[in-house]
Design an enzyme around this catalytic site. Sequence first.
Site, PDB file in Angstrom:
ATOM      1  N   GLY A  70       0.807  -1.208   0.000  1.00  0.00           N
ATOM      2  CA  GLY A  70       0.000   0.000   0.000  1.00  0.00           C
ATOM      3  C   GLY A  70       0.836   1.251   0.000  1.00  0.00           C
ATOM      4  O   GLY A  70       1.156   1.802   1.034  1.00  0.00           O
ATOM      5  N   THR A  71       1.172   1.712  -1.192  1.00  0.00           N
ATOM      6  CA  THR A  71       2.020   2.889  -1.267  1.00  0.00           C
ATOM      7  C   THR A  71       2.077   3.353  -2.703  1.00  0.00           C
ATOM      8  O   THR A  71       1.580   2.665  -3.599  1.00  0.00           O
ATOM      9  CB  THR A  71       3.443   2.533  -0.773  1.00  0.00           C
ATOM     10  OG1 THR A  71       4.168   3.718  -0.595  1.00  0.00           O
ATOM     11  CG2 THR A  71       4.162   1.694  -1.795  1.00  0.00           C
ATOM     12  N   THR A  72       2.659   4.538  -2.929  1.00  0.00           N
ATOM     13  CA  THR A  72       3.061   4.918  -4.287  1.00  0.00           C
ATOM     14  C   THR A  72       4.458   5.510  -4.193  1.00  0.00           C
ATOM     15  O   THR A  72       4.674   6.441  -3.406  1.00  0.00           O
ATOM     16  CB  THR A  72       2.128   5.994  -4.879  1.00  0.00           C
ATOM     17  OG1 THR A  72       0.792   5.586  -4.718  1.00  0.00           O
ATOM     18  CG2 THR A  72       2.445   6.201  -6.336  1.00  0.00           C
ATOM     19  N   LYS A 103       9.596   7.006   3.260  1.00  0.00           N
ATOM     20  CA  LYS A 103       9.797   5.782   2.501  1.00  0.00           C
ATOM     21  C   LYS A 103      11.039   5.826   1.625  1.00  0.00           C
ATOM     22  O   LYS A 103      11.202   4.973   0.739  1.00  0.00           O
ATOM     23  CB  LYS A 103       8.565   5.520   1.622  1.00  0.00           C
ATOM     24  CG  LYS A 103       7.333   5.315   2.462  1.00  0.00           C
ATOM     25  CD  LYS A 103       6.141   4.904   1.644  1.00  0.00           C
ATOM     26  CE  LYS A 103       4.905   4.896   2.517  1.00  0.00           C
ATOM     27  NZ  LYS A 103       3.705   4.499   1.823  1.00  0.00           N
TER      28      LYS A 103
END
Lengths: 274, 204
Positions: A70-72, A103
């Site tokens: 769950g990330t971009t 991140k």
Amino acid sequence: MALFDVGGFKPSAELRGQIFPAKSHLVDRVNHYSFGTKTQEFALPLGVDPSGFLKSCNSEGGVCIDLNHGTTTLAFKFKHGVIVAVDSRASAGRYLASNDVNKVIEINPYLLGTMSGSAADCQYWERLLAKECRLYRLRNNHRISVAAASKLLSNMMVGYRGMGLSMGSMICGWDKKGPGLYYVNDNGTRLSGSMFSTGCGNSYAYGVVDSGYREDMTVEEAYELGRRGIVHATHRDAYSGGVVNMYHMQEDGWIKVCKEDVSELIHRYKKGMF
Amino acid sequence: MEYLLGIQGKDFVLVAADNVAASSIIQMKHDYDKMFKLSEKILMLCVGEAGDTVQFAEYIQKNVQLYKMRNGYELSPAAAANFTRKNLADYLRSRTPYHVNLLLAGYDDTDGPGLFYMDYLSSLAKAPFAAHGYGAFLTLSILDRYYKPDLTKDEAVGLLKKCVEELNRRFILNLHSFTVRLIDKEGIHDLEKITIGTKGPITA
């Protein structure tokens, strides 16, 4: 590794095996250059079977533990270096664990790694990569290339194939060949390219960056493109959000460009959107 | 999703592979090279599961080079193919099987050109023409219909283009560019890439 047998070198584990015949090798310090050789040495306790344990933790085993990417995150090369832009949301299932995670892992002043998948895996393995890069620099008196650094990370991943690691990372740096960008995955994929995006919001980021990209962008235009890529992805993807953390990899190292809230940015961009 | 093709002519082997590296629905690279040079006259084309392809191919590549270093002469294409198959078979019967499909093409100075088909269950077959991937369902019949054992280089390229046109016409996935190489007694030659339609994403 191939010259291992030519040199007639006997790994200590094999010698120990001849003196104390045991079923598997117990190593306390792992040499990460030995991936892929016949004598596989991994820091695993005796009797542990990670793949079997994993199966019992999936939905098939009746337990609802699902790992989400769950990330971009995105990174692209252009004339003046590499732009790295990431979101900052950490989700645990449907619960929002944090909206302010960094991140981007600063491996060393001229190498950056991004994080998607399991935060623990990314942080640990990229920290280990930092150690190997430092050892390389000390042994060989020149900095490790981005290709070699990404290969080291990819070999670490291949060694633990099937045992439940979850990591999708982009290794960015600037070496003798110029700006370097590699995508490394937990299943052993390693790709070199001009632009990558990872995480469940990656498709939205690809759409925006692909349509706005030019090789000869100015630095400001590149910053804006990276910002746009993350903001539009966080707008559509529920599991991405928080702030945009952006870094610029230049010839003499990386600089942190900005940290901006996506909700403010989306209001600024709103005029052209609806 | 991926496509490999090999055609053996009178004194050469023509090989082609698509250029897409995909991850679920996204094309991560549109100029990815799936061919691995094992020696001056042997090429291995490798598709399959994400990390396995490069790992297995590089393992075979380095071992073939090591053989040359140890013994002073190179493995023949048939020997290299059998070595590859044996490794695939050994790993298949271990805890970490490699899910890869291969085409090995080479030119032997005594036996001439050779094309070997291998799949992830470690089967091995020497064939005059072969293909891997969903595209094979559409193109094997074209190869059956138009193949002749004494094809010239131009005829083989023409046959390859027929296959690519059929993929473009009927295959639901867009494979818009193919790397093409030719192996003959002089070695490995890069031929012109076959592209269809517009270029892929960022062309930097």
